[in-house]
Design a protein around this motif. Structure first.
Motif, PDB file in Angstrom:
ATOM      1  N   VAL A 121       6.655 -21.011  -9.502  1.00 48.91           N
ATOM      2  CA  VAL A 121       8.052 -20.589  -9.574  1.00 48.91           C
ATOM      3  C   VAL A 121       8.192 -19.232  -8.896  1.00 48.91           C
ATOM      4  O   VAL A 121       7.396 -18.327  -9.108  1.00 48.91           O
ATOM      5  N   GLY A 122       9.200 -19.123  -8.023  1.00 50.65           N
ATOM      6  CA  GLY A 122       9.460 -17.890  -7.300  1.00 50.65           C
ATOM      7  C   GLY A 122       8.746 -17.776  -5.970  1.00 50.65           C
ATOM      8  O   GLY A 122       9.010 -16.871  -5.192  1.00 50.65           O
ATOM      9  N   TYR A 182      10.722 -23.961   1.789  1.00 51.93           N
ATOM     10  CA  TYR A 182      10.886 -24.392   0.406  1.00 51.93           C
ATOM     11  C   TYR A 182      10.600 -23.203  -0.494  1.00 51.93           C
ATOM     12  O   TYR A 182       9.629 -22.473  -0.269  1.00 51.93           O
ATOM     13  N   ARG A 183      11.405 -23.033  -1.533  1.00 54.29           N
ATOM     14  CA  ARG A 183      11.158 -21.992  -2.539  1.00 54.29           C
ATOM     15  C   ARG A 183      11.315 -22.638  -3.898  1.00 54.29           C
ATOM     16  O   ARG A 183      12.343 -23.248  -4.196  1.00 54.29           O
ATOM     17  N   ARG A 184      10.295 -22.522  -4.738  1.00 48.92           N
ATOM     18  CA  ARG A 184      10.339 -23.106  -6.086  1.00 48.92           C
ATOM     19  C   ARG A 184      11.180 -22.209  -6.972  1.00 48.92           C
ATOM     20  O   ARG A 184      10.881 -21.038  -7.170  1.00 48.92           O
ATOM     21  N   ALA A 203      12.293 -27.960 -11.978  1.00 50.57           N
ATOM     22  CA  ALA A 203      13.058 -29.089 -11.454  1.00 50.57           C
ATOM     23  C   ALA A 203      13.847 -28.783 -10.190  1.00 50.57           C
ATOM     24  O   ALA A 203      14.616 -29.629  -9.738  1.00 50.57           O
ATOM     25  N   HIS A 204      13.664 -27.595  -9.602  1.00 47.42           N
ATOM     26  CA  HIS A 204      14.491 -27.240  -8.438  1.00 47.42           C
ATOM     27  C   HIS A 204      13.715 -26.493  -7.362  1.00 47.42           C
ATOM     28  O   HIS A 204      12.927 -25.591  -7.663  1.00 47.42           O
ATOM     29  N   TYR A 205      13.979 -26.885  -6.122  1.00 45.79           N
ATOM     30  CA  TYR A 205      13.479 -26.195  -4.938  1.00 45.79           C
ATOM     31  C   TYR A 205      14.671 -25.790  -4.081  1.00 45.79           C
ATOM     32  O   TYR A 205      15.553 -26.614  -3.826  1.00 45.79           O
TER      33      TYR A 205
END
Length: 88
Positions: A22-23, A47-49, A53-55
């Protein structure tokens, strides 16, 4: 670099094989097959986490910058402005 004619399969591959903390963000250059002229074009994308549940996904060539929703297995459930999964 990956080569894919199908953005959903490419995104699944990226989120499953390159799981990010994440981040964390990563560039993910790809070869994009244009249609109907069938030319390979360099595609810059990132892409960034954001969370489990989201990128955040960006493909500047297409002016695309959206938040993708993914399943726990990495399947994209929502590709804003393009499509949304109805069953998995």
């Amino acid at each position: 670099m990956s080569i894919s004619a199908s953005r959903p399969s490419q995104t699944f591959w990226r989120s499953a094989v390159l799981p990010l903390d994440v981040g964390t963000a990563t560039p993910a250059p790809a070869a994009y097959l244009t249609f109907p002229d069938l030319r390979l074009t360099h595609l810059e994308q990132t892409y960034r986490r954001v969370d489990a549940a989201h990128y955040a996904y960006a493909a500047p060539l297409f002016g695309y910058n959206e938040m993708l929703e993914v399943s726990p297995l990495g399947f994209v459930l929502d590709y804003p402005r393009l499509w949304r999964a109805t069953a998995l």
